[in-house]
Design a protein around this motif. Structure first.
Motif, PDB file in Angstrom:
ATOM      1  N   TYR A  16       0.863  -1.177   0.000  1.00  0.00           N
ATOM      2  CA  TYR A  16       0.000   0.000   0.000  1.00  0.00           C
ATOM      3  C   TYR A  16       0.898   1.225   0.000  1.00  0.00           C
ATOM      4  O   TYR A  16       1.962   1.230   0.621  1.00  0.00           O
ATOM      5  N   THR A  17       0.476   2.263  -0.708  1.00  0.00           N
ATOM      6  CA  THR A  17       1.247   3.502  -0.694  1.00  0.00           C
ATOM      7  C   THR A  17       0.314   4.676  -0.444  1.00  0.00           C
ATOM      8  O   THR A  17      -0.839   4.676  -0.897  1.00  0.00           O
ATOM      9  N   GLU A  18       0.796   5.649   0.312  1.00  0.00           N
ATOM     10  CA  GLU A  18       0.011   6.831   0.651  1.00  0.00           C
ATOM     11  C   GLU A  18       0.979   7.994   0.836  1.00  0.00           C
ATOM     12  O   GLU A  18       1.890   7.925   1.662  1.00  0.00           O
ATOM     13  N   ILE A  99       6.065  -3.261   6.928  1.00  0.00           N
ATOM     14  CA  ILE A  99       7.280  -2.455   6.960  1.00  0.00           C
ATOM     15  C   ILE A  99       6.977  -1.127   6.284  1.00  0.00           C
ATOM     16  O   ILE A  99       6.487  -1.095   5.155  1.00  0.00           O
ATOM     17  N   ARG A 100       7.275  -0.017   6.989  1.00  0.00           N
ATOM     18  CA  ARG A 100       6.964   1.310   6.453  1.00  0.00           C
ATOM     19  C   ARG A 100       8.234   2.070   6.090  1.00  0.00           C
ATOM     20  O   ARG A 100       9.156   2.199   6.884  1.00  0.00           O
ATOM     21  N   TYR A 101       8.230   2.568   4.874  1.00  0.00           N
ATOM     22  CA  TYR A 101       9.251   3.523   4.437  1.00  0.00           C
ATOM     23  C   TYR A 101       8.584   4.888   4.381  1.00  0.00           C
ATOM     24  O   TYR A 101       7.628   5.085   3.628  1.00  0.00           O
ATOM     25  N   TYR A 102       9.090   5.818   5.166  1.00  0.00           N
ATOM     26  CA  TYR A 102       8.511   7.156   5.287  1.00  0.00           C
ATOM     27  C   TYR A 102       8.713   7.942   3.998  1.00  0.00           C
ATOM     28  O   TYR A 102       9.804   7.959   3.430  1.00  0.00           O
ATOM     29  N   GLY A 103       7.641   8.601   3.549  1.00  0.00           N
ATOM     30  CA  GLY A 103       7.697   9.324   2.287  1.00  0.00           C
ATOM     31  C   GLY A 103       7.892  10.828   2.420  1.00  0.00           C
ATOM     32  O   GLY A 103       7.844  11.564   1.446  1.00  0.00           O
ATOM     33  N   GLY A 104       8.098  11.328   3.653  1.00  0.00           N
ATOM     34  CA  GLY A 104       8.355  12.757   3.839  1.00  0.00           C
ATOM     35  C   GLY A 104       7.126  13.555   4.220  1.00  0.00           C
ATOM     36  O   GLY A 104       7.231  14.728   4.565  1.00  0.00           O
ATOM     37  N   VAL A 105       5.939  12.946   4.154  1.00  0.00           N
ATOM     38  CA  VAL A 105       4.708  13.645   4.508  1.00  0.00           C
ATOM     39  C   VAL A 105       4.031  12.890   5.653  1.00  0.00           C
ATOM     40  O   VAL A 105       3.810  11.680   5.552  1.00  0.00           O
ATOM     41  N   ASN A 106       3.710  13.594   6.737  1.00  0.00           N
ATOM     42  CA  ASN A 106       3.013  12.951   7.850  1.00  0.00           C
ATOM     43  C   ASN A 106       1.596  12.579   7.427  1.00  0.00           C
ATOM     44  O   ASN A 106       0.900  13.371   6.791  1.00  0.00           O
ATOM     45  N   LEU A 107       1.167  11.374   7.809  1.00  0.00           N
ATOM     46  CA  LEU A 107      -0.160  10.891   7.419  1.00  0.00           C
ATOM     47  C   LEU A 107      -1.221  11.171   8.479  1.00  0.00           C
ATOM     48  O   LEU A 107      -2.407  11.074   8.191  1.00  0.00           O
ATOM     49  N   GLY A 108      -0.787  11.495   9.710  1.00  0.00           N
ATOM     50  CA  GLY A 108      -1.749  11.673  10.790  1.00  0.00           C
ATOM     51  C   GLY A 108      -2.235  10.317  11.278  1.00  0.00           C
ATOM     52  O   GLY A 108      -2.059   9.303  10.604  1.00  0.00           O
ATOM     53  N   THR A 109      -2.852  10.298  12.450  1.00  0.00           N
ATOM     54  CA  THR A 109      -3.262   9.011  13.020  1.00  0.00           C
ATOM     55  C   THR A 109      -4.282   8.287  12.133  1.00  0.00           C
ATOM     56  O   THR A 109      -4.177   7.088  11.920  1.00  0.00           O
ATOM     57  N   GLY A 110      -5.250   9.008  11.609  1.00  0.00           N
ATOM     58  CA  GLY A 110      -6.254   8.392  10.734  1.00  0.00           C
ATOM     59  C   GLY A 110      -5.625   7.801   9.483  1.00  0.00           C
ATOM     60  O   GLY A 110      -5.968   6.690   9.069  1.00  0.00           O
ATOM     61  N   GLY A 111      -4.696   8.536   8.890  1.00  0.00           N
ATOM     62  CA  GLY A 111      -4.015   8.055   7.686  1.00  0.00           C
ATOM     63  C   GLY A 111      -3.169   6.820   7.956  1.00  0.00           C
ATOM     64  O   GLY A 111      -3.109   5.899   7.138  1.00  0.00           O
ATOM     65  N   LEU A 112      -2.510   6.807   9.124  1.00  0.00           N
ATOM     66  CA  LEU A 112      -1.686   5.646   9.486  1.00  0.00           C
ATOM     67  C   LEU A 112      -2.557   4.399   9.683  1.00  0.00           C
ATOM     68  O   LEU A 112      -2.224   3.314   9.197  1.00  0.00           O
ATOM     69  N   ILE A 113      -3.668   4.570  10.393  1.00  0.00           N
ATOM     70  CA  ILE A 113      -4.576   3.442  10.638  1.00  0.00           C
ATOM     71  C   ILE A 113      -5.040   2.837   9.320  1.00  0.00           C
ATOM     72  O   ILE A 113      -4.983   1.626   9.123  1.00  0.00           O
ATOM     73  N   VAL A 114      -5.459   3.687   8.396  1.00  0.00           N
ATOM     74  CA  VAL A 114      -5.925   3.213   7.084  1.00  0.00           C
ATOM     75  C   VAL A 114      -4.792   2.525   6.334  1.00  0.00           C
ATOM     76  O   VAL A 114      -4.970   1.429   5.779  1.00  0.00           O
ATOM     77  N   ALA A 115      -3.604   3.129   6.329  1.00  0.00           N
ATOM     78  CA  ALA A 115      -2.477   2.577   5.577  1.00  0.00           C
ATOM     79  C   ALA A 115      -2.062   1.196   6.100  1.00  0.00           C
ATOM     80  O   ALA A 115      -1.885   0.258   5.308  1.00  0.00           O
ATOM     81  N   TYR A 116      -1.915   1.066   7.416  1.00  0.00           N
ATOM     82  CA  TYR A 116      -1.518  -0.232   7.974  1.00  0.00           C
ATOM     83  C   TYR A 116      -2.602  -1.281   7.754  1.00  0.00           C
ATOM     84  O   TYR A 116      -2.306  -2.439   7.430  1.00  0.00           O
ATOM     85  N   ARG A 117      -3.859  -0.879   7.912  1.00  0.00           N
ATOM     86  CA  ARG A 117      -4.968  -1.818   7.702  1.00  0.00           C
ATOM     87  C   ARG A 117      -5.011  -2.283   6.238  1.00  0.00           C
ATOM     88  O   ARG A 117      -5.133  -3.470   5.961  1.00  0.00           O
TER      89      ARG A 117
END
Length: 194
Positions: A16-18, A99-117
């Motif tokens: 997944y990418t965001e 495994i997460r590679y940070y893309g330089g933009v913070n996703l916020g808690t909601g964005g992180l939850i969606v991305a990991y899920r």
């Protein structure tokens, strides 16, 4: 309790990418927390340059043993969503690493939850699910004249022979569906009184 549970056959991958952050997911069939620990070390070594290695697992036929690890992400934004996928898919004896590679933009808690899920969900979607039998084992000792009766019961009950020893005395270890164990014990014990 059911006689079966659902797990996965082999390793499956998801992605997944965001906002330029990349989330690589790996689902593994596992039998113990020690296996999870070994896999965690392997992924940390292999993806040493990743920002986070998060995971969740469920073990046992009923998924009674479980754990979720955020690995430095804000509390409950990584491990819990991964665990939620395991629960919603109804699988156990499974671990999912993301495994997460940070893309330089913070996703916020909601964005992180969606991305990991979503990453975890993609891995499970690519996994081949399998039904497994919940078995119990029983060791039964008997005499040679009782062998035909014992073997007939084992065959009738569709029990799987795990071990047998026919040296000076007879002993057999069988595995059978958990729900059939009381009936198997009763039938074997009845041999002694016939």
């Amino acid at each position: 309790m059911s006689d079966t549970y659902t797990t996965i056959e082999s390793v499956a991958e998801g992605y997944y990418t965001e906002k330029r952050s990349k989330f690589y997911a790996f689902a593994h069939p596992v039998r113990s927390a020690d296996e999870v620990k070994a896999l965690n070390q392997m992924y940390r070594k292999k993806y040493y340059d990743a920002r986070h290695v998060c995971y969740a697992y469920r073990l046992g036929p009923e998924g009674a043993e479980y754990r979720a690890n955020d690995d430095g992400e804000p509390s409950s934004t990584a491990g819990k969503p991964i665990l939620g996928v395991l629960l919603s898919e109804g699988v156990t004896d499974v671990v999912i690493f993301v495994i997460r590679y940070y893309g330089g933009v913070n996703l916020g808690t909601g964005g992180l939850i969606v991305a990991y899920r979503e990453a975890a969900h993609d891995a499970i979607a690519h996994a081949e699910k399998a039904e497994r039998m919940v078995e119990e084992q029983l060791t039964y000792n008997f005499t040679y004249p009782q062998m035909n009766d014992v073997m007939r019961i084992v065959k009738d009950m569709e029990a799987r022979i795990v071990a047998q020893d026919f040296q000076t005395s007879c002993s057999i270890t069988v595995a059978v569906k958990k729900s059939l164990m009381p009936q198997l014990k009763q039938r074997l014990e009845a041999i002694n009184f016939s």
